[in-house]
Write a protein that holds these residues in place. Structure first.
Motif, PDB file in Angstrom:
ATOM      1  N   ARG A 120       0.846  -1.198   0.000  1.00 42.34           N
ATOM      2  CA  ARG A 120       0.000   0.000   0.000  1.00 42.34           C
ATOM      3  C   ARG A 120       0.878   1.243   0.000  1.00 42.34           C
ATOM      4  O   ARG A 120       2.055   1.193   0.393  1.00 42.34           O
ATOM      5  N   PHE A 121       0.302   2.356  -0.439  1.00 39.97           N
ATOM      6  CA  PHE A 121       0.920   3.671  -0.301  1.00 39.97           C
ATOM      7  C   PHE A 121       0.407   4.235   1.015  1.00 39.97           C
ATOM      8  O   PHE A 121      -0.797   4.282   1.252  1.00 39.97           O
ATOM      9  N   ASP A 122       1.314   4.702   1.891  1.00 43.00           N
ATOM     10  CA  ASP A 122       0.867   5.073   3.224  1.00 43.00           C
ATOM     11  C   ASP A 122       1.791   6.119   3.846  1.00 43.00           C
ATOM     12  O   ASP A 122       2.896   6.372   3.354  1.00 43.00           O
ATOM     13  N   LEU A 123       1.316   6.697   4.953  1.00 44.25           N
ATOM     14  CA  LEU A 123       2.132   7.595   5.773  1.00 44.25           C
ATOM     15  C   LEU A 123       2.564   6.795   6.987  1.00 44.25           C
ATOM     16  O   LEU A 123       1.729   6.317   7.759  1.00 44.25           O
ATOM     17  N   ASP A 124       3.870   6.605   7.143  1.00 40.33           N
ATOM     18  CA  ASP A 124       4.414   5.753   8.199  1.00 40.33           C
ATOM     19  C   ASP A 124       5.395   6.568   9.031  1.00 40.33           C
ATOM     20  O   ASP A 124       6.451   6.960   8.554  1.00 40.33           O
ATOM     21  N   TYR A 125       5.027   6.842  10.281  1.00 44.56           N
ATOM     22  CA  TYR A 125       5.866   7.667  11.165  1.00 44.56           C
ATOM     23  C   TYR A 125       6.250   8.980  10.492  1.00 44.56           C
ATOM     24  O   TYR A 125       7.401   9.413  10.546  1.00 44.56           O
ATOM     25  N   GLY A 126       5.283   9.590   9.831  1.00 46.41           N
ATOM     26  CA  GLY A 126       5.508  10.882   9.197  1.00 46.41           C
ATOM     27  C   GLY A 126       6.225  10.817   7.865  1.00 46.41           C
ATOM     28  O   GLY A 126       6.572  11.855   7.296  1.00 46.41           O
TER      29      GLY A 126
END
Length: 209
Positions: A120-126
């Motif tokens: 997935r495309f995601d926001l991970d720890y900013g």
């Protein structure tokens, strides 16, 4: 607040906004591989494979069942031998997440699936990331470069859509998997559990910048 702090905060906010926009743009794509036809075929090391990229909602239910069975066969024993244990219902739920995307390789002759990656495309720890949740290759097609090819496809998409990193999780007792990812340039991510936590897994990543 000093002028320097204001500028720093402003730049951080702009960076966060840019990352969010990049993620939203990527997630709007029905097929994020459409601009990369070189990754739709794999004809190396005796393989004749076609690849496709689909959202979970567009996946054939039979392929999703196959994906679970392959994960159970490939890494089930490693889960069973670590503190996490093999939890089939959890794995089935993970593979059927509404946000999941898949790249699946299919044998051109037999029409049988040969391997897949779920991401997935995601926001991970900013950080804007492509998060690879699963990478499995059928035994018949292992050690023929297919896994590296699919990882290269993920990296190409990550760079194209402006993601900062490609992130994945690997069991510590999966020595072959760890060697595979290290060979591709991945290292332990700063968000990986501390050694003192005695976690059964590590988080690995690679910069896409």
């Amino acid at each position: 607040m000093s002028a320097l702090e204001e500028i720093t905060n402003s730049n951080s906010a702009m960076s966060a906004t840019a990352q969010q926009k990049a993620i939203e743009k990527a997630n709007r794509q029905v097929n994020p591989m459409v601009d990369f036809p070189d990754f739709l075929k794999y004809d190396q090391n005796g393989c004749q494979l076609d690849l496709y990229c689909r959202r979970k909602a567009d996946m054939d239910s039979k392929v999703l069942k196959w994906a679970f069975k392959l994960a159970e066969k490939n890494v089930g024993p490693q889960y069973k031998s670590c503190s996490l244990g093999w939890q089939p219902k959890v794995k089935q739920s993970d593979l059927n997440k509404g946000w999941a995307r898949y790249i699946v390789a299919v044998d051109r002759i037999s029409k049988k699936p040969a391997g897949y990656t779920m991401f997935r495309f995601d926001l991970d720890y900013g950080r804007s990331v492509v998060y690879c949740y699963e990478m499995q290759v059928d035994a018949e097609f292992q050690r023929k470069g297919l896994g590296a090819f699919m990882m290269q496809a993920l990296e190409t998409m990550a760079r194209h859509y402006g993601m900062e990193r490609l992130v994945l999780t690997v069991l510590k007792n999966n020595e072959d998997g760890t060697r595979f990812y290290r060979k591709l340039g991945y290292d332990v991510d700063e968000t990986s559990p501390d050694k003192s936590d005695n976690a059964a897994y590590e988080i690995m990543s690679k910069s896409m910048l």
